[in-house]
Design a protein around this motif. Sequence first.
Motif, PDB file in Angstrom:
ATOM      1  N   LEU A  80       0.829  -1.206   0.000  1.00 23.51           N
ATOM      2  CA  LEU A  80       0.000   0.000   0.000  1.00 23.51           C
ATOM      3  C   LEU A  80       0.865   1.259   0.000  1.00 23.51           C
ATOM      4  O   LEU A  80       0.530   2.253  -0.641  1.00 23.51           O
ATOM      5  CB  LEU A  80      -0.936  -0.025   1.198  1.00 23.51           C
ATOM      6  N   LEU A  81       1.982   1.235   0.723  1.00 21.60           N
ATOM      7  CA  LEU A  81       2.893   2.375   0.707  1.00 21.60           C
ATOM      8  C   LEU A  81       3.423   2.621  -0.700  1.00 21.60           C
ATOM      9  O   LEU A  81       3.549   3.775  -1.137  1.00 21.60           O
ATOM     10  CB  LEU A  81       4.058   2.138   1.663  1.00 21.60           C
ATOM     11  N   ARG A  82       3.723   1.550  -1.406  1.00 20.82           N
ATOM     12  CA  ARG A  82       4.225   1.720  -2.776  1.00 20.82           C
ATOM     13  C   ARG A  82       3.171   2.387  -3.657  1.00 20.82           C
ATOM     14  O   ARG A  82       3.462   3.324  -4.403  1.00 20.82           O
ATOM     15  CB  ARG A  82       4.618   0.377  -3.374  1.00 20.82           C
ATOM     16  N   ASP A  83       1.958   1.896  -3.585  1.00 15.87           N
ATOM     17  CA  ASP A  83       0.902   2.465  -4.415  1.00 15.87           C
ATOM     18  C   ASP A  83       0.605   3.906  -4.029  1.00 15.87           C
ATOM     19  O   ASP A  83       0.447   4.779  -4.893  1.00 15.87           O
ATOM     20  CB  ASP A  83      -0.369   1.631  -4.297  1.00 15.87           C
ATOM     21  N   LEU A  84       0.533   4.180  -2.740  1.00 13.75           N
ATOM     22  CA  LEU A  84       0.115   5.502  -2.278  1.00 13.75           C
ATOM     23  C   LEU A  84       1.214   6.543  -2.407  1.00 13.75           C
ATOM     24  O   LEU A  84       0.943   7.745  -2.261  1.00 13.75           O
ATOM     25  CB  LEU A  84      -0.382   5.419  -0.839  1.00 13.75           C
ATOM     26  N   ALA A  85       2.440   6.128  -2.706  1.00 15.05           N
ATOM     27  CA  ALA A  85       3.475   7.108  -3.042  1.00 15.05           C
ATOM     28  C   ALA A  85       3.045   7.939  -4.238  1.00 15.05           C
ATOM     29  O   ALA A  85       3.498   9.082  -4.409  1.00 15.05           O
ATOM     30  CB  ALA A  85       4.802   6.397  -3.320  1.00 15.05           C
ATOM     31  N   GLY A  86       2.156   7.384  -5.050  1.00 16.35           N
ATOM     32  CA  GLY A  86       1.645   8.122  -6.204  1.00 16.35           C
ATOM     33  C   GLY A  86       0.825   9.348  -5.842  1.00 16.35           C
ATOM     34  O   GLY A  86       0.569  10.200  -6.693  1.00 16.35           O
ATOM     35  N   LEU A  87       0.391   9.457  -4.582  1.00 14.86           N
ATOM     36  CA  LEU A  87      -0.335  10.653  -4.163  1.00 14.86           C
ATOM     37  C   LEU A  87       0.527  11.906  -4.260  1.00 14.86           C
ATOM     38  O   LEU A  87       0.009  13.012  -4.381  1.00 14.86           O
ATOM     39  CB  LEU A  87      -0.832  10.488  -2.717  1.00 14.86           C
ATOM     40  N   ALA A  88       1.847  11.728  -4.215  1.00 15.98           N
ATOM     41  CA  ALA A  88       2.737  12.887  -4.359  1.00 15.98           C
ATOM     42  C   ALA A  88       2.668  13.445  -5.774  1.00 15.98           C
ATOM     43  O   ALA A  88       2.779  14.657  -5.977  1.00 15.98           O
ATOM     44  CB  ALA A  88       4.171  12.497  -4.013  1.00 15.98           C
ATOM     45  N   ASP A  89       2.513  12.560  -6.756  1.00 12.19           N
ATOM     46  CA  ASP A  89       2.372  12.975  -8.157  1.00 12.19           C
ATOM     47  C   ASP A  89       3.487  13.940  -8.559  1.00 12.19           C
ATOM     48  O   ASP A  89       3.251  14.933  -9.250  1.00 12.19           O
ATOM     49  CB  ASP A  89       1.003  13.601  -8.384  1.00 12.19           C
ATOM     50  N   GLY A  90       4.706  13.648  -8.109  1.00 15.79           N
ATOM     51  CA  GLY A  90       5.845  14.476  -8.460  1.00 15.79           C
ATOM     52  C   GLY A  90       6.087  15.649  -7.534  1.00 15.79           C
ATOM     53  O   GLY A  90       7.122  16.306  -7.620  1.00 15.79           O
TER      54      GLY A  90
END
Length: 509
Positions: free
Chosen positions: A238-248
């Motif tokens: 879940l941490l890997r997937d939710l890192a996408g919340l940063a979106d750069g």
Amino acid sequence: MRPGDIDRWLTGERILLAAGDAAGWTTALTRPGRTISVWPPEAEAPQSDAAVCADWRWRGDEAAHRRFLAEIRRRLRPSGMLVIEQAGATAGFDPLTGRAGPVRFYHPTELATLVGGAGFRVAHVELTSTAEGPAPPGVLIVARALVAPPDSLAVTGWGEESADTRLDLRYADDEAELLDPPPAAVWAGLAASADEVAGHYPVDDPFGSLRGAPVVSRYLGRTVAPAQLYFGAGVTSLLRDLAGLADGGPVLAPAHTHPDLQAWAAFRGAEIEIAAGPATVAGLTAEIRRVRPALVHLDRPAFDASILGLADLVRLAGTAAEAGAAVVVDESAAAYLGPAGSAATVVGEAGNLIVLRGFTKAYSWGGLRAGFAVCSPAIAVRVRELVTPMLIGELALLAALRVLAAGDPLAALRRRVRTVKPRFVERLTTAGLAVEPGHPDIPWVVVADADGAAGRTLAGRGIRGLLPAPAPVPSPPAPGRLHLTVPLSARRIELFDTLFDTVREDVSP
């Protein structure tokens, strides 16, 4: 550009060179003791200390450029230097395509973003020429190669063996026997139907949300809608997937926060900011206002076994919302607090909270690979876009739901922790160690270990503690600390006492 302008950034002996005039640049950059190899390197060539793209011309499309930079990174040692020198755009530059003929010219910010997205941390950008109109100027970019996952993840360091360890206080293997019902009994009840369960293909419930929402709602004593709930293969996935919340965008985390989310976000080009100073509400509020992150990542409990209060967390989420940030709260170790102590109970009081729960701590089900996220309704759509469906196996999901349906099985464990932790703290303190006991229900403490002496002394007696996993980027200095799990069972307490009896003379002032 003069060779000296590039040479001043180069470190180490092995240099990888990519240039149109490879022979000329090899001559210009040759120094005593330096080995220069021309791109592409031999398959068996050792990793280089630095790479140079001199007077570089970008041919092909942007995806090819990303792959090229990523392959350069793989050819560099960790923290190896990349120096890119792109000349200013030539005549005939088309601002719609970014090209002059077949060559792509990037504006400095575009090129920095491209480099960052290939697994580098940009350290320096400077203009080397001016340009008229929309054409990009010449630019020099210097970046360092990040350590790539999985080497940048906590699990890599945790997996290192120590042959001399007789008592591993990084973890606890004596917790599950204090749970009621014990996880082993839950698993045994499920094992009888394992064949049938494994044959079910849950395309109608790919996140486990439909079956999980009623169970999690009863467990937390709060209504959790299926759209707010997502099961995964442990908190790590879940941490890997939710890192996408940063979106750069920037990611903000206190020192000693579990680094995996930051590692994945950095590898995708996000800037990582490690908050200096103690992780207090006032301190984090100031850091959020300074950094204006896209994502805030918190551990609850923190590495030092402290607990951010629920009201404080809601206020902090409000500050983050003002900056447009989501807040991920990793509660992998919060089971000790009971359901009422979980931040998942307050996701409805904010619009940007995602709380992660797992079954490794307390339940001792690290091999089950089960975890779940509970999020605020307002951010559920974004979470759904990022979490991988069908990520948790059916046996793991049903085991997790059965243990949650049992309510709070940790009452006896909490009583045991409150009974034996004070004596553990006293023994460490009497031996001259500076102890931070943390929350009384959390079964670990941290000891000050600025120079590593405490850790070495304990290791010399066969006792192994847990060091905080390093952040994936350079960060402000933080106090050296060593995590020691409290022995709970009689056998582990006896072993600790036996091994620890000779420590006092080595660590006392």
